[in-house]
Design a protein around this motif. Structure first.
Motif, PDB file in Angstrom:
ATOM      1  N   TYR A  14      12.142  32.531   9.720  1.00 29.15           N
ATOM      2  CA  TYR A  14      12.633  33.884   9.973  1.00 29.15           C
ATOM      3  C   TYR A  14      13.627  33.847  11.125  1.00 29.15           C
ATOM      4  O   TYR A  14      13.667  32.896  11.906  1.00 29.15           O
ATOM      5  N   LEU A  15      14.461  34.887  11.214  1.00 31.55           N
ATOM      6  CA  LEU A  15      15.381  35.013  12.344  1.00 31.55           C
ATOM      7  C   LEU A  15      14.733  35.862  13.426  1.00 31.55           C
ATOM      8  O   LEU A  15      14.407  35.402  14.499  1.00 31.55           O
ATOM      9  N   SER A  16      14.555  37.151  13.114  1.00 33.31           N
ATOM     10  CA  SER A  16      13.924  38.045  14.088  1.00 33.31           C
ATOM     11  C   SER A  16      12.673  38.705  13.534  1.00 33.31           C
ATOM     12  O   SER A  16      11.815  39.146  14.290  1.00 33.31           O
ATOM     13  N   ASP A  17      12.555  38.771  12.213  1.00 35.47           N
ATOM     14  CA  ASP A  17      11.423  39.462  11.594  1.00 35.47           C
ATOM     15  C   ASP A  17      10.468  38.468  10.952  1.00 35.47           C
ATOM     16  O   ASP A  17      10.736  37.935   9.875  1.00 35.47           O
ATOM     17  N   ASN A  18       9.341  38.225  11.617  1.00 38.46           N
ATOM     18  CA  ASN A  18       8.311  37.325  11.098  1.00 38.46           C
ATOM     19  C   ASN A  18       7.336  38.151  10.273  1.00 38.46           C
ATOM     20  O   ASN A  18       6.213  38.413  10.683  1.00 38.46           O
ATOM     21  N   ARG A  19       7.799  38.576   9.123  1.00 35.36           N
ATOM     22  CA  ARG A  19       7.028  39.536   8.326  1.00 35.36           C
ATOM     23  C   ARG A  19       6.655  38.944   6.980  1.00 35.36           C
ATOM     24  O   ARG A  19       7.494  38.476   6.227  1.00 35.36           O
ATOM     25  N   THR A  20       5.343  38.999   6.679  1.00 36.72           N
ATOM     26  CA  THR A  20       4.831  38.593   5.371  1.00 36.72           C
ATOM     27  C   THR A  20       3.955  39.732   4.858  1.00 36.72           C
ATOM     28  O   THR A  20       2.914  40.024   5.445  1.00 36.72           O
ATOM     29  N   PRO A  21       4.371  40.433   3.804  1.00 38.93           N
ATOM     30  CA  PRO A  21       3.640  41.627   3.368  1.00 38.93           C
ATOM     31  C   PRO A  21       2.253  41.330   2.823  1.00 38.93           C
ATOM     32  O   PRO A  21       1.991  40.255   2.289  1.00 38.93           O
ATOM     33  N   VAL A  22       1.388  42.307   2.983  1.00 39.56           N
ATOM     34  CA  VAL A  22       0.011  42.234   2.475  1.00 39.56           C
ATOM     35  C   VAL A  22      -0.212  43.426   1.548  1.00 39.56           C
ATOM     36  O   VAL A  22       0.139  44.561   1.903  1.00 39.56           O
ATOM     37  N   ASP A  23      -0.783  43.208   0.379  1.00 40.26           N
ATOM     38  CA  ASP A  23      -1.100  44.310  -0.520  1.00 40.26           C
ATOM     39  C   ASP A  23      -2.230  45.154   0.052  1.00 40.26           C
ATOM     40  O   ASP A  23      -3.069  44.664   0.820  1.00 40.26           O
ATOM     41  N   PHE A  24      -2.271  46.427  -0.361  1.00 40.85           N
ATOM     42  CA  PHE A  24      -3.318  47.334   0.129  1.00 40.85           C
ATOM     43  C   PHE A  24      -4.699  46.764  -0.164  1.00 40.85           C
ATOM     44  O   PHE A  24      -5.614  46.878   0.662  1.00 40.85           O
ATOM     45  N   GLU A  25      -4.866  46.126  -1.313  1.00 38.61           N
ATOM     46  CA  GLU A  25      -6.172  45.590  -1.703  1.00 38.61           C
ATOM     47  C   GLU A  25      -6.633  44.481  -0.762  1.00 38.61           C
ATOM     48  O   GLU A  25      -7.837  44.187  -0.682  1.00 38.61           O
ATOM     49  N   ASP A  26      -5.697  43.869  -0.044  1.00 38.90           N
ATOM     50  CA  ASP A  26      -6.049  42.774   0.854  1.00 38.90           C
ATOM     51  C   ASP A  26      -6.239  43.229   2.301  1.00 38.90           C
ATOM     52  O   ASP A  26      -6.445  42.395   3.189  1.00 38.90           O
ATOM     53  N   LEU A  27      -6.148  44.536   2.529  1.00 41.76           N
ATOM     54  CA  LEU A  27      -6.391  45.073   3.865  1.00 41.76           C
ATOM     55  C   LEU A  27      -7.874  45.397   4.015  1.00 41.76           C
ATOM     56  O   LEU A  27      -8.503  45.903   3.079  1.00 41.76           O
TER      57      LEU A  27
END
Length: 778
Positions: free
Chosen positions: A75-88
């Motif tokens: 990543y450059l500035s955004d270290n983002r990996t999405p999580v589905d609602f079911e995995d919260l």
């Protein structure tokens, strides 16, 4: 009079009603008009339907190990990996709703009651931003303006966008988008990165009190920073827990119990220079760049048609096993720290005035330092700025604050003040290493360690660093001889003074190699004995019999791509090769003669899970299974009676005199089948060990950055001392975890083996043929 008074009252009443409705309708129409104008972009650009359908957030690409662990991200500035609602976890959703938007499931984007309360009490009893509004601000509006008028306009835009989001997405999707978008600081973009960085776990494993910390940070992650304001965040966490109790998500007793808990933060920063498999991740980046160059991205009009690993949220499934990688890194650190301490001890100024260099030629140390100065970033930058050379050189002698690598610090670095010239010499004094482990049947690379610390030594010695391989090259000579001359491990040759005549392979003079101890036993040795004891004279005879051209051709078929000069000395390992190439080549012996090119990546997916790439193995038949098995049997002798004997219980007493003082995990006491080969080059500049069990081939190299940085004697400077202990400790760790599945079985024997490998009637019982402590090659 009474009638006139009554008429006036009625007129006043009707006027009041009239103006009430006029003002009311004007207010309603004004609100409608404002919302209409805002939605039409009158107050600034609004997101399109397409952007609401696919809100653009930068997504980090994730590097995933073969056992399902995240090795790191690009990543450059955004270290983002999405999580589905079911995995919260349910507790974080409850904490979020209770704290940020208690009527979340009742409104359609705007909480009228909350807005009215905020207006009446001027925000003193809480704001009115719903979760949907907060998401709208994160995705499309941005940071709040300090200008009151602009703030009002921003608020109106948030309302409009929030309503649109509620129409476009379900409540669950909005929660997931909000938690995946928020910046929790320290490159913790989104809930998954935050859970990993602050607590070292996946979101679904968060405890209630941990979720409360993260939800508390949503108010202002910079202000509620758990690393800098622990007491403040602790109180904020307890406020979140109180809200959860208020709205019935937890009981009062649970609240009291949770609030009494100490706040435990397990900080795990994620950066390109920290974490697991750093050297592998940087090499993988080169692989990805090449793949991206060859695979354009299907794109809509106006979109870029090229994948970006820093923005597109790719999932890169690698062959690395995180458990084996961790074992490899721990083995390297354990051994190299102690070996380095011994090197420092032997190279104090009173013992070596040119330390860390041991000069073989006058002025060698000065030449190395001069080259290092001109290759340094300081020199290049100042040269680019047009500074005169005199000024540049003088700057190398000015004390400068800096952070340097230090084995004795827990963080492996220390702050100091040092002259740049001294820092160059300081770093030259550190021994370097490389290690790669591969499954020979598939080519899957299981562990990759390119150095002792990526932050301070960013040169990858696995694939970038080609060094002389010494005796680890000899099995390729034996393989060529057995394959083409149909020799067997039990055939014998004399250990005598042997010369290759002048001009036969381009040598202007006769070439007469010596054994490492300068002696010749005069005995007839089996090929198995000769390889086990790394007898140079017999390797020279085999090279002469089969020819250097045949040896070079065999080596290239085994995957060696370095320069292989077709000269008489090729068999003693004069070529510079990489650990990466050597492991691939040795894998052919363990895989019944079939070469499989080492593999880093098995699959690449886009952010939606669409498969973009699946690897196809690159294989070729190089040797018959008989010859391959004969080679494994030959190299088994190295660990049974040769320079690799210290891997066994037998002979432990012999080596205990010094090696247990510098080597963690010794004695290793392996009893299972092991094939391998040590290697040591001239002046002890390079130490190698190649070790094999049926389903794992591992190569290790240790040496200085410059060949003049080395141990003075063979005692510590041989491959059996420098490199083999890393393999031994690594394998002990692998065997300690049975789930990894590293084999302890016999190597697979061909059903109809045509070569004789039982040399019990041929071999001498003597252990004094050659000093197996030393395997120096030339």
């Amino acid at each position: 009079m009474a009638t006139e008074s009554k008429k006036k009252k009625n007129t006043s009443f009707f006027k009041f009603i009239k103006w009430f409705w006029i003002l009311f309708l004007t207010g309603v129409l004004s609100v409608v008009l404002i919302f209409f104008l805002a939605s039409e972009g009158f107050f600034g650009e609004m997101p399109t339907f397409e952007s609401l359908e696919n809100p653009q957030t930068n997504l980090a690409s994730e590097i995933i190990s073969s056992d399902g662990e995240t090795l790191g991200k690009y990543y450059l500035s955004d270290n983002r990996t999405p999580v589905d609602f079911e995995d919260l976890p349910e507790n974080i959703i409850q904490a979020l709703v209770a704290t940020e938007d208690a009527r979340y499931y009742q409104h359609s984007g705007i909480d009228a009651k909350g807005t009215l309360r905020a207006v009446v009490f001027m925000g003193s009893r809480g704001g009115a931003s719903t979760i949907s509004q907060q998401l709208a601000r994160l995705l499309f509006v941005g940071v709040r303006s300090k200008n009151t008028f602009e703030t009002i306009i921003q608020k109106i835009k948030e309302w409009v966008i929030a309503i649109r989001l509620e129409r476009q997405y379900t409540k669950e999707e909005i929660i997931a988008m909000y938690l995946n978008t928020y910046d929790f600081n320290y490159s913790a973009d989104g809930i998954r990165s935050a859970a990993k960085i602050y607590f070292g776990k996946e979101p679904q494993k968060l405890k209630i009190e941990e979720s409360a910390v993260l939800v508390g940070m949503l108010k202002n992650s910079s202000y509620y920073n758990p690393r800098r304001r622990e007491a403040l965040v602790f109180n904020r966490r307890n406020t979140v827990l109180a809200q959860m109790a208020k709205y019935g998500y937890i009981t009062q007793a649970e609240k009291d119990s949770l609030q009494a808990l100490k706040m435990e933060i397990n900080f795990n920063p994620e950066s390109h220079s920290e974490g697991l498999a750093t050297y592998f991740r940087m090499e993988l980046k080169k692989f990805m760049k090449d793949w991206i160059d060859k695979n354009p991205k299907p794109a809509l009009e106006g979109e870029r048609n090229r994948y970006n690993i820093n923005l597109d949220g790719l999932k890169i499934y690698t062959t690395i096993d995180s458990r084996m990688q961790r074992n490899a890194e721990e083995a390297v650190v354990a051994h190299m720290k102690r070996l380095q301490a011994e090197f420092f001890h032997q190279n104090t100024p009173d013992r070596n005035k040119t330390a860390p260099f041991i000069e073989e030629n006058p002025g060698e140390a000065d030449r190395i330092m001069e080259r290092a100065i001109k290759n340094s970033p300081r020199w290049r930058i100042m040269k680019r700025e047009g500074k005169p050379e005199k000024e540049i050189r003088e700057s190398f002698y000015q004390p400068t604050p800096m952070t340097v690598f230090d084995w004795n610090s827990d963080s492996r670095e220390k702050d100091t003040v040092m002259k740049p010239i001294d820092s160059i010499r300081y770093y030259k004094s550190f021994l370097r290493t490389a290690m790669m482990s591969m499954e020979p049947q598939t080519g899957h690379i299981k562990a990759w360690v390119g150095g002792v610390d990526y932050k301070h030594f960013q040169y990858d010695n696995v694939k970038q660093g080609a060094r002389q391989v010494g005796s680890t090259f000899k099995p390729f000579v034996y393989a060529a001889a057995i394959d083409q001359l149909r020799l067997s491990p039990c055939d014998v040759l004399p250990d005598i003074h042997y010369c290759v005549e002048a001009n036969k392979y381009g040598n202007p003079e006769p070439w007469c190699p010596k054994n490492s101890n300068g002696k010749y036993s005069g005995e007839m040795l089996t090929l198995k004995q000769a390889l086990a004891n790394s007898v140079n004279t017999i390797t020279a005879q085999l090279t002469d019999k089969v020819g250097p051209t045949a040896v070079a051709a065999m080596s290239k078929n085994l995957g060696l791509t370095g320069n292989l000069p077709e000269v008489a000395s090729i068999g003693l390992g004069t070529a510079d090769l990489t650990v990466y190439e050597m492991v691939g080549a040795y894998g052919t012996f363990a895989n019944q003669g079939v070469y499989v090119k080492p593999v880093m990546v098995t699959r690449i997916e886009d952010k939606n899970g669409t498969v973009l790439y699946e690897y196809v193995p690159e294989t070729r038949d190089v040797l018959s299974s008989d010859v391959a098995y004969a080679m494994v049997d030959l190299m088994s002798g190295v660990t049974q009676g040769g320079s690799g004997t210290r891997l066994r219980t037998t002979g432990a007493e012999k080596y205990n005199r010094m090696y247990d003082e510098i080597i963690t995990g010794y004695p290793y006491a392996f009893t299972n089948p092991i094939a391998g080969k040590t290697g040591t080059t001239q002046n002890q500049s390079d130490g190698w060990f190649m070790g094999m069990v049926p389903n794992l081939v591992t190569g290790v190299w240790v040496g200085g950055e410059d060949r003049a940085t080395h141990f003075r004697t063979i005692t510590y400077g041989q491959g059996a001392s420098m490199a083999l202990p890393i393999w031994g400790l690594y394998m002990k760790k692998n065997y300690a975890n049975e789930e990894i599945g590293v084999s302890k079985e016999e190597f697979e024997r061909p059903e109809e083996l045509s070569l004789n490998v039982d040399c019990s009637d041929t071999e001498s019982e003597s252990d004094d043929l050659i000093d197996t402590d030393d395997d120096l090659d030339f």
